[in-house]
Design a protein around this motif. Structure first.
Motif, PDB file in Angstrom:
ATOM      1  N   LEU A  72      25.357-113.634 -29.819  1.00  0.00           N
ATOM      2  CA  LEU A  72      25.211-112.485 -30.723  1.00  0.00           C
ATOM      3  C   LEU A  72      26.118-111.337 -30.289  1.00  0.00           C
ATOM      4  O   LEU A  72      26.736-110.668 -31.127  1.00  0.00           O
ATOM      5  CB  LEU A  72      23.755-112.024 -30.762  1.00  0.00           C
ATOM      6  CG  LEU A  72      22.770-112.937 -31.493  1.00  0.00           C
ATOM      7  CD1 LEU A  72      21.340-112.492 -31.228  1.00  0.00           C
ATOM      8  CD2 LEU A  72      23.050-112.945 -33.004  1.00  0.00           C
ATOM      9  N   PHE A  73      26.196-111.089 -28.990  1.00  0.00           N
ATOM     10  CA  PHE A  73      27.052-110.021 -28.477  1.00  0.00           C
ATOM     11  C   PHE A  73      28.513-110.291 -28.829  1.00  0.00           C
ATOM     12  O   PHE A  73      29.229-109.406 -29.312  1.00  0.00           O
ATOM     13  CB  PHE A  73      26.886-109.889 -26.971  1.00  0.00           C
ATOM     14  CG  PHE A  73      27.859-108.926 -26.339  1.00  0.00           C
ATOM     15  CD1 PHE A  73      27.567-107.567 -26.282  1.00  0.00           C
ATOM     16  CD2 PHE A  73      29.062-109.368 -25.805  1.00  0.00           C
ATOM     17  CE1 PHE A  73      28.466-106.662 -25.713  1.00  0.00           C
ATOM     18  CE2 PHE A  73      29.965-108.486 -25.238  1.00  0.00           C
ATOM     19  CZ  PHE A  73      29.668-107.131 -25.189  1.00  0.00           C
ATOM     20  N   ILE A  74      28.976-111.510 -28.589  1.00  0.00           N
ATOM     21  CA  ILE A  74      30.378-111.840 -28.842  1.00  0.00           C
ATOM     22  C   ILE A  74      30.679-111.749 -30.334  1.00  0.00           C
ATOM     23  O   ILE A  74      31.734-111.233 -30.729  1.00  0.00           O
ATOM     24  CB  ILE A  74      30.712-113.235 -28.284  1.00  0.00           C
ATOM     25  CG1 ILE A  74      30.554-113.244 -26.759  1.00  0.00           C
ATOM     26  CG2 ILE A  74      32.130-113.638 -28.670  1.00  0.00           C
ATOM     27  CD1 ILE A  74      30.598-114.631 -26.147  1.00  0.00           C
ATOM     28  N   ARG A  75      29.763-112.226 -31.166  1.00  0.00           N
ATOM     29  CA  ARG A  75      29.979-112.119 -32.617  1.00  0.00           C
ATOM     30  C   ARG A  75      30.071-110.656 -33.029  1.00  0.00           C
ATOM     31  O   ARG A  75      30.966-110.272 -33.804  1.00  0.00           O
ATOM     32  CB  ARG A  75      28.858-112.826 -33.379  1.00  0.00           C
ATOM     33  CG  ARG A  75      29.080-112.798 -34.896  1.00  0.00           C
ATOM     34  CD  ARG A  75      28.105-113.688 -35.635  1.00  0.00           C
ATOM     35  NE  ARG A  75      26.750-113.156 -35.691  1.00  0.00           N
ATOM     36  CZ  ARG A  75      25.731-113.767 -36.310  1.00  0.00           C
ATOM     37  NH1 ARG A  75      25.930-114.946 -36.896  1.00  0.00           N
ATOM     38  NH2 ARG A  75      24.530-113.230 -36.323  1.00  0.00           N
ATOM     39  N   ALA A  76      29.176-109.832 -32.506  1.00  0.00           N
ATOM     40  CA  ALA A  76      29.189-108.412 -32.864  1.00  0.00           C
ATOM     41  C   ALA A  76      30.467-107.728 -32.401  1.00  0.00           C
ATOM     42  O   ALA A  76      31.039-106.901 -33.122  1.00  0.00           O
ATOM     43  CB  ALA A  76      27.971-107.725 -32.250  1.00  0.00           C
ATOM     44  N   LEU A  77      30.938-108.073 -31.216  1.00  0.00           N
ATOM     45  CA  LEU A  77      32.161-107.462 -30.706  1.00  0.00           C
ATOM     46  C   LEU A  77      33.352-107.824 -31.582  1.00  0.00           C
ATOM     47  O   LEU A  77      34.196-106.966 -31.902  1.00  0.00           O
ATOM     48  CB  LEU A  77      32.397-107.897 -29.262  1.00  0.00           C
ATOM     49  CG  LEU A  77      33.647-107.340 -28.556  1.00  0.00           C
ATOM     50  CD1 LEU A  77      33.722-105.819 -28.652  1.00  0.00           C
ATOM     51  CD2 LEU A  77      33.672-107.793 -27.096  1.00  0.00           C
TER      52      LEU A  77
END
Length: 447
Positions: free
Chosen positions: A138-143
């Motif tokens: 989720l973090f990588i997608r958001a970034l």
């Protein structure tokens, strides 16, 4: 042939961690037969998702350099036409570097979408692993989405995995507000799933909250930005090194919240493009005189960020070059995506926008200034306009060559004046190569 330009490629390609056919690192790539079916497959797929951020189009070079080159911190000094267009602020819709940012981000997004759909189906994962891996994805997608919206505003919001090219790839652009809602939702969930503390090169609860602080500031959610930044400022895990230069000479310093780990086997080209030819580089862009003059007398950040080479070292001597990234022999400078000084300046800007007491705003700015060897801001800096100007100035000299300058000017409504920029050049063009294969992609105004 046109299909090669689609961001949503087959799963086997998107899940591979390699950026080159010569890449043979077995921990970063998996074949499509066994992809994401086992705990090891999930781990390798996640490695590939992190690796996507290290693309030369993203943190490997261009997403760090272009916001300064498009603004007033860097001048073009190289030969690449794609970079020249950025320096001239005159981008063509066929610019391959712009296409590279778009594609690299969507490669990362599809890797995470595949992971998010697969994690619950891998029964051998423990509950703790399932939570952590989901949080990291989720973090990588958001970034990646945060990067895309900065350049293009409305972008296709894709939250399901794509395993091939077809009608499902022909996605329309989603309003920026809806993309930001998804980014914030992903990061808030990630912050609940991820461990606190420091894990080198990996997303953590702290990294999610730090990115949320940035995203909320960009979205005008000033109270939320202030509160998220405060979480990091009050976290004793992080502190500002006494010497500014230590942020870059010491990998994973006490200031670093999320830092991409490069190595001789997984190098970046930051120093190569900054350094002059005689020192082993290409000197594709040079710190501007405008930036050099922006540093106050006694500011340690100037000499820590910019060096000068004499005759015989560059085509036009003397020449200036960026020195935050300096490990040119191996290209193994880590790249810091989120650090504590940004949290102080996010909180200062948010408080200024919220009309907090001037002393409160100045206090956060002074923490960053004092570390650089400068005195406190004058107590006469009290109006909201003056306080925001002070934040903008501090961000400029603190984060030179770290991918912020143009977006800072635009966020504060000053890009058109400072850069003599037409309103339609506040956004970048949707790559024509993507529009050629997806008629549902509209173009930004002015292109």
């Amino acid at each position: 042939m046109k299909n090669k330009y689609l961001a949503w490629l087959a799963a086997a390609a998107l899940l591979a961690g390699c950026d080159s056919p010569l890449e043979v690192d077995p921990t970063a790539s998996i074949d499509s037969e066994t992809a994401l079916a086992t705990p090891r497959g999930i781990e390798l797929g996640l490695n590939g998702a992190y690796r996507s951020l290290q693309s030369g189009s993203l943190y490997g070079l261009e997403d760090m350099v272009f916001p300064d080159l498009y603004a007033d911190n860097l001048d073009f000094s190289g030969t690449f036409q794609t970079h020249r267009e950025v320096g001239l602020r005159n981008l063509s819709t066929s610019n391959g570097a712009v296409l590279g940012i778009w594609q690299a981000a969507y490669v990362g997004i599809n890797r995470t979408n595949n992971l998010l759909e697969a994690i619950d189906n891998v029964t051998a994962l423990t509950a703790a692993q399932r939570s952590q891996y989901r949080g990291e994805a989720l973090f990588i997608r958001a970034l990646n989405y945060a990067i895309l919206t900065r350049y293009f505003s409305d972008v296709p919001l894709v939250t399901t995995a794509s395993r091939g090219v077809g009608p499902q790839s022909l996605v329309s652009r989603t309003p920026r507000a809806d993309v930001y809602t998804q980014i914030q939702t992903d990061l808030e969930e990630a912050a609940m799933l991820l461990p606190a503390g420091r894990v080198q090169g990996r997303a953590t609860q702290d990294a999610a909250n730090a990115l949320l602080a940035r995203v909320y500031l960009e979205d005008g959610e000033y109270a939320l930005a202030r509160d998220k930044a405060t979480l990091l400022i009050n976290n004793t895990t992080y502190s500002l090194p006494a010497t500014f230069r230590d942020i870059f000479t010491v990998k994973n310093s006490s200031e670093s919240i999320f830092e991409l780990q490069f190595s001789v086997n997984n190098a970046n080209s930051q120093s190569f493009w900054f350094y002059p030819q005689a020192l082993g580089g290409r000197w594709g862009f040079t710190p501007s005189v405008n930036l050099l003059n922006a540093f106050e007398a006694g500011d340690e950040r100037r000499d820590a960020s910019i060096l000068t080479a004499g005759a015989g070292n560059c085509p036009v001597a003397p020449c200036r070059y960026g020195n935050k990234y300096f490990r040119i022999a191996n290209g193994d400078d880590n790249v810091i995506a989120l650090r504590l000084a940004e949290m102080y300046l996010i909180r200062a800007e948010a408080n200024a926008q919220l009309n907090a007491p001037a002393a409160t705003v100045r206090a956060d700015i002074d923490v960053v200034r004092n570390r650089a060897g400068l005195a406190n801001l004058a107590v006469t800096v009290t109006s909201q306009t003056d306080l925001l100007t002070a934040v903008l100035q501090e961000r400029r000299v603190e984060f030179a060559f770290e991918g912020h300058r143009f977006f800072d000017l635009r966020r504060l409504g000053r890009a058109e004046t400072v850069l003599t920029l037409a309103p339609e050049r506040l956004l970048w063009p949707i790559p024509q190569a993507e529009r050629d294969v997806n008629a549902n992609l509209t173009q930004n105004n002015g292109y």
